[in-house]
Structures are given as structure tokens and as C-alpha cells.
Design an enzyme around this catalytic site. Structure first.
Site, mmCIF file in Angstrom:
data_model
loop_
_atom_site.group_PDB
_atom_site.id
_atom_site.type_symbol
_atom_site.label_atom_id
_atom_site.label_comp_id
_atom_site.label_asym_id
_atom_site.label_seq_id
_atom_site.Cartn_x
_atom_site.Cartn_y
_atom_site.Cartn_z
ATOM 1 N N ILE A 98 0.846 -1.193 0.000
ATOM 2 C CA ILE A 98 0.000 0.000 0.000
ATOM 3 C C ILE A 98 0.882 1.244 0.000
ATOM 4 O O ILE A 98 1.757 1.386 0.858
ATOM 5 C CB ILE A 98 -0.902 0.020 1.252
ATOM 6 C CG1 ILE A 98 -1.721 -1.264 1.345
ATOM 7 C CG2 ILE A 98 -1.799 1.256 1.248
ATOM 8 C CD1 ILE A 98 -2.381 -1.481 2.700
ATOM 9 N N CYS A 99 0.645 2.122 -0.940
ATOM 10 C CA CYS A 99 1.370 3.395 -1.004
ATOM 11 C C CYS A 99 0.517 4.436 -0.273
ATOM 12 O O CYS A 99 -0.372 5.054 -0.858
ATOM 13 C CB CYS A 99 1.606 3.792 -2.467
ATOM 14 S SG CYS A 99 2.516 5.332 -2.647
#
Length: 161
Positions: A98-99
Site C-alpha cells: 500500500i502506497c
């Protein structure tokens, strides 16, 4: 997490254990809306069910987050990934990474598992299209052999999604 990184993971400090036990008690009495902690006997790894918010692209969809807590939590951010299959989202890679800046550069010890979950749900809810990040294939290929998302130098440039 690869088996090599799981075996090298250090036990939680007393501070981390106390903090996580407190968060777990709070979660059990007041869970964030749309989330369910899957009970295990492992305080260092939580699996959390995420339900897409009504009225969003992810409504009626369920995903799972895996939250691995480091030895020095909350001074150090937990590693949070989506288990397979990850949602199609411009900031979520197909390997579950997840960014999201609060998981890395913008982490604060004041944050909790609940606040992380709410931020992730907000990120999902604001998506306007179900699509992988543009660099998904290259990134996932570079992450083979169990590379942690915490080893990535993320570039946080998109606050629209």
C-alpha cells in the site's frame, strides 16, 4: 512476509505489548466501522477484515489486511499489506503493498490500528476508478523474494485518490 523475515522478526518490547493489548481491548469494545479483527493468539500479527464502504466502488466487497508489528511499535510503524486478492486501486499494488504516507514517512506514535484502518478505508472510498498503479508490474517484479514495503522508497505525490 517471507519465512526468512518472519523468523528474523524480533519479539515485541514490553512497551509494544502493553500498547497493543490496550489497542486490542479498545478495538473489542469500539471497533472502527467496516472492520473486523480476526482473533488469533498472535499479538504481533493482526488480520483485519475490511468491508468496502457503501456508495463507493468497493461497496459489498471484503478484503483482508495483515498488520505486522515491529519490536518497537508504536515508535516504528507496523507493516500493513492487503492479503491476496488485493483491491484494484491506484495506490495498492497487486502484491498487497500500500502506497500510503502514514505507513511510512508520516507515521506518528499517536496513530493506532484503528486510525490506520480508517485512513485505508478513506483511501479506498475516494477512488474514482478500479485500476492498478501504473508501475504495478515493475514494482511487483522488484519485490519478489519477500521484499517488505518498508524497504521501498515511496514517492507520495497523489492526494486525489
Amino acid at each position: 512476509m517471507s519465512s526468512s523475515s518472519a523468523s528474523s522478526r524480533k519479539a515485541l518490547s514490553k512497551i509494544a505489548c502493553n500498547r497493543l493489548q490496550k489497542e486490542l481491548v479498545e478495538w473489542q469494545s469500539n471497533p472502527p466501522s467496516g472492520f473486523k479483527h480476526k482473533v488469533t493468539d498472535n499479538l504481533q500479527r493482526w488480520v483485519i477484515e475490511v468491508n468496502g464502504a457503501p456508495g463507493t466502488l468497493y461497496a459489498n466487497e471484503t478484503y483482508q489486511l495483515q498488520v505486522d508489528f515491529p519490536e518497537h511499535y508504536p515508535m516504528e510503524a507496523p507493516q500493513v499489506i492487503f492479503l491476496h486478492p488485493a483491491p484494484l486501486h491506484p495506490h495498492i499494488y497487486s502484491n498487497g503493498h500500500i502506497c500510503l504516507d502514514i505507513l511510512y514517512d508520516s507515521w506518528s506514535p499517536a496513530m493506532t490500528v484503528s486510525s490506520i484502518c480508517i485512513s485505508i478505508l478513506s483511501m479506498l472510498s475516494s477512488a474514482t476508478a478500479k485500476q492498478c498503479p501504473e508501475d504495478n508490474d515493475r514494482y511487483v517484479k522488484n519485490c519478489r523474494n519477500g521484499r517488505s514495503p518498508k524497504q521501498t522508497r515511496w514517492w507520495f505525490h497523489d492526494d486525489k485518490v
